[in-house]
Design a protein around this motif. Sequence first.
Motif: not given
Length: 68
Positions: A27-29, A31-32, A66
Amino acid sequence: MLQVGVMLKPFLPQLQTTFLKALNDPNRSVRLKAAVALGNLIGIHTRVDPLFVELHTGIKAAEETSVR
């Protein structure tokens, strides 16, 4: 953050490990948020060299583009 940072110092190894693992989350969120959290930890870390080495190793080992 400075006062809170001093209180977090005993927990730096556990927090660092947790946030480094979160950097590999699909999940990109997540990771950020992990990246922001690690950025905050760097401000209270006494030795950041091992953290950077671990980050570099994790980036090289990441299979998912990613994540890299």
